[in-house]
Design a protein around this motif. Sequence first.
Motif, PDB file in Angstrom:
ATOM      1  N   UNK A  83       0.815  -1.215   0.000  1.00 27.12           N
ATOM      2  CA  UNK A  83       0.000   0.000   0.000  1.00 27.12           C
ATOM      3  C   UNK A  83       0.848   1.264   0.000  1.00 27.12           C
ATOM      4  N   UNK A  84       1.915   1.259  -0.721  1.00 31.15           N
ATOM      5  CA  UNK A  84       2.700   2.487  -0.924  1.00 31.15           C
ATOM      6  C   UNK A  84       3.374   2.408  -2.285  1.00 31.15           C
ATOM      7  N   UNK A  85       3.921   3.556  -2.766  1.00 29.23           N
ATOM      8  CA  UNK A  85       4.469   3.552  -4.122  1.00 29.23           C
ATOM      9  C   UNK A  85       5.447   2.397  -4.361  1.00 29.23           C
ATOM     10  N   UNK A  86       5.243   1.711  -5.497  1.00 28.15           N
ATOM     11  CA  UNK A  86       6.060   0.537  -5.807  1.00 28.15           C
ATOM     12  C   UNK A  86       7.539   0.907  -5.916  1.00 28.15           C
ATOM     13  N   UNK A  87       7.807   2.094  -6.482  1.00 33.02           N
ATOM     14  CA  UNK A  87       9.215   2.509  -6.624  1.00 33.02           C
ATOM     15  C   UNK A  87       9.856   2.680  -5.242  1.00 33.02           C
TER      16      UNK A  87
END
Lengths: 305, 563
Positions: A83-87
């Motif tokens: 639940x956070x940016x994949x990068x």
Amino acid sequence: MQRFILRRFLQSVLLLFVLALVIFGLARVSGNPADLLLREDATQEDRAHLMRALGLDRPVHEQLYLFLAGALRGDLGDSIRYRKPATEVFFERLPNTLRLLPLAMVGALALAIPLGVLAAVYRGTMIDRVSGAVAVLGIATPQFWLGIVLIYVFSIKLGVLPSSRMGGPSHYVLPAITLGVFLVAGMMRLVRSSLLEVMGSEFVKLARLKGLSQTVVIWKHCLRNALIPVTTLFGVYFALLITGAIVTETVFAWPGVGRLTYEAVIFRDYPLLQAIILLKGIIVLGVNLGVDILYAYLDPRVRYA
Amino acid sequence: MKNARTGATPGRAAPRKGETMHTRILVALVLSGCLAAGVGVVSAADKDTLVIALDTLGGQIMDPIMDTRAPHAHYHAPIWDSLVGFDLEKGGIGPGAAERWELAADGRSWTFYLRKGQRFHNGDPVTAHDVKFSLERVMSPESISSGAAALRRAVDRIEVVDDLTVRVYTKGVIPQFAASLSRAVFMEGSVMPKKYIETVGAKGFRDKPIGSGPWKFVRSIPGDRVEYEAVTYPHWRGTPQFKRLTLLLVPEQSTRLAMVRTGEAAIVSVGPEAVKEARAGGMKIVSVPGTMQAVYQFWGLYRPEAKASPLNDVRVREALSLAIDRQQIIDHVMGKEAQWPMPFAAFKYSSDMTVPRWEDWSRTALRYDPARAKQLLAEAGHASGFRLTFWNTALPGTPFMVPIGEAVAGFWEKIGVKVEMKTVEWGAFDPMGRGEQKGLVGTASMYRTAGRPEPIPRYATTFVSKGVQHLFGDPQNCPVLCQEGDKAYEAVVAERDDAKRTAATNRMIELVAKSWIAVPIIEGLGTWAVNPKGVGYFKPIPGRHEFGDVTERMPRPEQRPWP
């Protein structure tokens, strides 16, 4: 030279685009992440809600458009699992892998070069055969098994090294050996064959005629030339291992990118998997582009070819 | 022969001036590196830290509304209390952040009375406003909590009566509502700090979460660990005996076993297949009873296309159960880390049912009797057997279901059934069981039911015509058994008198048991390997594999040595 660099750059961009399409399609072939996130008694309504929350209710072409548009802006979406940016997730784990790789690779080189040289110099002798057997063993030994054996011997029986996880210098020893053994085998064979080729060159014969010692001829003149393909392979291995150290990272509970890739596949975390593959693609293409440019700089024939 | 000029043997380098020194320096460096790296480094965790190594930490998101599966009960439970708690001795539900609760006379509202003196880790008191906020947050659109949709369907509105009393109005009569707010089921009952979340926002809360549990959050390293610190005041769940708690993510079982043997972890999760090895290494085994039940079930037998299936004869279905030697599976597939099962989705700690009656029933009805099985097949006209497609799969966290399925197929083959076994990954199988279930009609499959305090919600999912699996029938094809199942279920959920609800639940269980459509195979145990030098003797909560609600009661080794 500028045209060469521009051409290589555009080729890289095109390749990245194709990679993005392929990984987008392949990720979806493996199934729907909602099915792994839902509990067994979840209703169709629960499923629909989760799909909406994850953005998976949209048509595939719309998802593809959003993915590509986001990628152009540097936004590869949010990891479904974290639940956070994949990068952000990728770059959180990357340093852990980068800490382990140099140790494994330097250790592998330190073993592979002398062994490869010995095998070439004593070609056809027992030394060559033993080193060949070592190479086969290194390639054939499953990393998974080797890791467990090392843990059993050095952690449980001898109690001299920690069994797993990141920590002080001692924590690096077993995973680095496990990872390095595989590399030693390939590199050693390459050093051997490359050295044998160089040893037959005219300039080597000249060096010998000049009365230079065998040591100087081999280690100073031959090895320098023989190491060029090894250096290339070294770069390729480095890029591969950034996400390829899955087994080692799993056995040693090493929170690196390799294990992250495995988790993204298992949990069908599309955005994370797409981000990992794309970012790794960028790294590999970046390294290759750099090498190409370097080659072109060193050898004009390459840039005019 | 030595080279006259250099003094070297042929093919070998003569040492140059200074080379010997370089070599010595290099050797010294390597040795010192090894020493720095290796000597005495298998350091057991410090005595004030309780270290538990787990096979999964789920999403490792420090927010109760953002994880969907069981691992939350490992890493959320230390921080957050649940509105409804556990009966620590028997299993099932018990007091939690609410010390008691009551159902209104009309059955449509539940009043929860909170314990006095509870506080969040920042010192704010726990009030009914926090409970209302928490339940509403679980139901919010951003929530992907596994039970959020069920809660949305169940809750009409929430009212704060006073600082320590909250009332939840339900959409209809839902006798099992309180249980759904216990971690014994899922995380929907987690009590979160309203004021704090409103101040720092969702991201601030996830980065630095606080709750009212016995452990305070210290840090979370994704993919590696979560660290906690014990509260320094008495806590109603138990004041931790260790100063710190660390949950490690170690996916590989062999590595976890090594860690517990070397003392790097005090407790590690293991599968039943590793129990023998752990015992041989001097570890203690903690077995948690009633964590799951492995079952097999038949799909879509009520559908017109399955009418000719031999499985539509109840004698055939009973024969298939009698063909299974459950004790063999318990002893050899599960390494004795399993128990004889109760009826479908029922456990010894289950409420609303007559447990002794069903214990007796299962001992007799689930017996191994291949002769009777063959006789029943012959009576049904299938003496020479029949073909049966059997989907073998394992739900997440229970990989041993596949070997159980293989054993079951083997027993069926012995009475003449020609089993076509299809082993599939859970992710591929699960979607087949939803919606029309076209690929499954007339086939059997492995399945699992998790340990839960009340059996009836699971019966609704599996047998009621509007349920997810609707094994008895769907609204379009609802034969007699299906109609009886729906009626039996309605009778249970409409009943507010405890004794009458127990009787109605017994009827529902009986209907399912005698249908032989979903049949228990074994009752699974959660297994853990424990280093007795790392932690003292403790008892798990029956039915709860996860230790998130147990860590605060774990003693130091010297406080309570292992028997």
